[in-house]
Write an enzyme that holds these catalytic residues in place. Structure first.
Site, mmCIF file in Angstrom:
data_model
loop_
_atom_site.group_PDB
_atom_site.id
_atom_site.type_symbol
_atom_site.label_atom_id
_atom_site.label_comp_id
_atom_site.label_asym_id
_atom_site.label_seq_id
_atom_site.Cartn_x
_atom_site.Cartn_y
_atom_site.Cartn_z
ATOM 1 C CG ASP A 178 -6.194 -6.470 -1.246
ATOM 2 O OD1 ASP A 178 -6.035 -7.115 -2.298
ATOM 3 O OD2 ASP A 178 -5.947 -5.253 -1.135
ATOM 4 C CG ASN A 232 -5.608 6.233 -5.904
ATOM 5 O OD1 ASN A 232 -5.196 7.388 -5.819
ATOM 6 N ND2 ASN A 232 -6.877 5.915 -5.795
ATOM 7 C CG ASP A 258 -2.058 10.385 -11.273
ATOM 8 O OD1 ASP A 258 -0.823 10.228 -11.191
ATOM 9 O OD2 ASP A 258 -2.785 9.682 -11.987
ATOM 10 C CG MET A 259 2.458 10.516 -6.513
ATOM 11 S SD MET A 259 2.793 12.010 -5.566
ATOM 12 C CE MET A 259 4.544 12.168 -5.756
ATOM 13 N NE ARG A 260 0.050 8.313 -13.399
ATOM 14 C CZ ARG A 260 -0.756 7.333 -13.744
ATOM 15 N NH1 ARG A 260 -0.433 6.521 -14.726
ATOM 16 N NH2 ARG A 260 -1.902 7.148 -13.126
HETATM 17 N N1 ADP Z 1 4.781 6.438 -13.481
HETATM 18 C C1 ADP Z 1 4.347 6.858 -12.303
HETATM 19 N N2 ADP Z 1 5.078 7.726 -11.567
HETATM 20 C C2 ADP Z 1 4.646 8.172 -10.353
HETATM 21 N N3 ADP Z 1 3.474 7.804 -9.812
HETATM 22 C C3 ADP Z 1 2.709 6.942 -10.509
HETATM 23 C C4 ADP Z 1 3.099 6.411 -11.779
HETATM 24 N N4 ADP Z 1 2.121 5.581 -12.216
HETATM 25 C C5 ADP Z 1 1.168 5.593 -11.264
HETATM 26 N N5 ADP Z 1 1.514 6.408 -10.252
HETATM 27 C C6 ADP Z 1 0.744 6.691 -9.019
HETATM 28 O O1 ADP Z 1 -0.006 5.529 -8.703
HETATM 29 C C7 ADP Z 1 -1.414 5.822 -8.654
HETATM 30 C C8 ADP Z 1 -2.190 4.640 -9.209
HETATM 31 O O2 ADP Z 1 -1.939 3.565 -8.355
HETATM 32 P P1 ADP Z 1 -2.615 2.147 -8.566
HETATM 33 O O3 ADP Z 1 -2.243 1.331 -7.365
HETATM 34 O O4 ADP Z 1 -2.268 1.610 -9.898
HETATM 35 O O5 ADP Z 1 -4.137 2.502 -8.538
HETATM 36 P P2 ADP Z 1 -5.289 1.688 -7.842
HETATM 37 O O6 ADP Z 1 -4.972 1.720 -6.390
HETATM 38 O O7 ADP Z 1 -6.500 2.417 -8.211
HETATM 39 O O8 ADP Z 1 -5.192 0.320 -8.415
HETATM 40 C C9 ADP Z 1 -1.591 7.086 -9.485
HETATM 41 O O9 ADP Z 1 -2.693 7.819 -9.053
HETATM 42 C C10 ADP Z 1 -0.260 7.817 -9.251
HETATM 43 O O10 ADP Z 1 -0.320 8.620 -8.075
HETATM 44 C C1 UVW Z 2 -6.822 -1.707 -0.367
HETATM 45 C C2 UVW Z 2 -6.429 -0.619 -1.292
HETATM 46 O O1 UVW Z 2 -6.125 0.464 -0.854
HETATM 47 O O2 UVW Z 2 -6.411 -0.919 -2.593
HETATM 48 P P1 UVW Z 2 -6.002 0.053 -3.811
HETATM 49 O O3 UVW Z 2 -4.532 0.296 -3.687
HETATM 50 O O4 UVW Z 2 -6.336 -0.750 -5.036
HETATM 51 O O5 UVW Z 2 -6.805 1.314 -3.690
HETATM 52 MG MG MG Z 3 -3.528 -0.024 -5.943
#
Ligand code: ADP
Ligand code: UVW
Ligand code: MG
Length: 341
Positions: free
Chosen positions: A144, A205, A276-278
């Protein structure tokens, strides 16, 4: 015999994967993720036959990875694994591109775990599991931080005594694989735009903004750790360092602070409901519990620094959960709010 490439991306709340037919231009055969790692984990798998979503028992990242490997086993029968590509969040100050994984690299990457406690241990666990599952297959780490290694010194340094920068206390920037990908799409589809000044938002996230010039990263809202910048699902984003000093002086130990800032803050802490925004979006939460809009001053200041002349900047964002196409946003949504979440 089909030669397959597997990619793994262990995020803070999900593990994403992709399976490709190995070729000069690899062809995607399947993709998916275990998302919502914890009590509501589900395995989502998409391929030519469509998309399935199955509840899985994945209370933690180890179990999520086991579920992914079990789901892929039948389709890999008879295939040769030509390589496994791993997203690794932290590559330290010098690694500026992918590296072949060996024991020495793993030992080094483990020393960076305290700088990315939500990610690096999961990334390393993914590497260990993939080495066990596919012994003999080359394993490649993609960082990253690598995309940001060309930042001007002034954007990567804190106003601390110089020796701290030399000891690695500096702004690294994260989400570089995502920015690299978006930049390559912009270069391909909107070459004239990608050659200018572009601000890209990675919203998930974990969330951050990146300023690019001519397709090269020049600054990022994420700094030394993946805590800085925007408030996130469970992370605080930028804080006055005096808050940390105050909490420590009030008796909070490093471990409790780490949990607070990485796991209990952001959308989760502000709403008291969910990260979680969902879950949050549909709720008619009382204004007091509504976690948005949330614009930390440092993030405002940083994005403000990136718009010396308004017409020079274009904003793009790749929302989590969306397809893989970045969407443009009016550059001056940035103007009044600092950013455009
Ligand atoms: N369809 C959606 N609409 C709005 N927010 C979403 C949607 N899908 C995912 N998210 C947001 O994105 C987050 C997941 O982000 P992601 O980057 O995939 O996770 P990670 O960082 O763990 O890889 C969820 O917790 C939620 O807040
Ligand atoms: C670096 C980082 O925040 O990664 P992720 O979005 O997967 O939590
Ligand atoms: Mg992510």
């Amino acid at each position: 015999m089909n030669r397959a490439i597997l990619t793994l991306n262990a995020g803070s709340s999900s593990i994403k994967f992709g399976l490709y037919h190995a070729a000069d231009d690899p062809v995607e055969e399947a993709r998916g993720q275990v998302d919502g790692i914890g009590p509501e984990a589900a395995l989502v798998l998409s391929d030519d036959g469509g998309r399935t979503r199955t509840a899985v028992d994945a209370p933690d990242h180890g179990a999520a990875l086991a579920a992914i490997i079990a789901a892929l086993r039948p389709r890999l029968a008879g295939d040769e694994i030509a390589g496994v590509g791993h997203r690794v969040v932290h590559g330290g100050p010098y690694l500026d591109g992918p590296r072949h994984i060996d024991d020495d690299l793993i030992t080094y990457l483990d020393t960076l775990s305290p700088l990315a406690p939500l990610h690096q241990p999961h990334n390393l666990a993914g590497i260990a599991a993939a080495r066990r599952a596919f012994p003999g297959a080359p394993q490649i780490a993609c960082f990253d931080t690598a995309f940001h290694r060309g930042h001007p010194w002034v954007n990567d340094t804190f106003a601390l005594p110089r020796r701290f920068h030399d000891d690695g206390v500096r702004r690294y920037g994260f989400h570089g694989l995502s920015y690299d990908y978006i930049t390559s799409l912009l270069r391909h589809d909107f070459n004239n735009i990608s050659q200018g000044n572009v601000i890209i938002a990675h919203l998930g996230n974990g969330s951050s903004l990146c300023a690019t010039r001519d397709g090269v990263s020049i600054d990022s809202t994420m700094g030394f750790s993946a805590l800085d910048g925007m408030p996130m699902g469970t992370r605080s984003g930028q804080l006055d360092p005096g808050v940390m000093l105050y909490l420590m002086q009030s008796g909070m130990a490093a471990e409790a602070l780490t949990t607070l800032l990485y796991k209990e803050s952001g959308l989760k802490g502000l709403s008291g409901i969910s990260h979680d925004m969902r879950t949050l979006r549909p709720r008619r939460t009382r204004a007091r519990h509504r976690p948005w809009p949330i614009t930390p001053p440092a993030c405002r200041a940083r994005s403000a620094r990136w718009r010396p002349r308004s017409a020079d900047w274009t904003g793009w964002f790749l929302p989590a959960g969306s397809a893989r196409t970045p969407r443009p946003c009016g550059p001056w949504r940035l103007k009044s709010s600092g950013f455009w979440v």
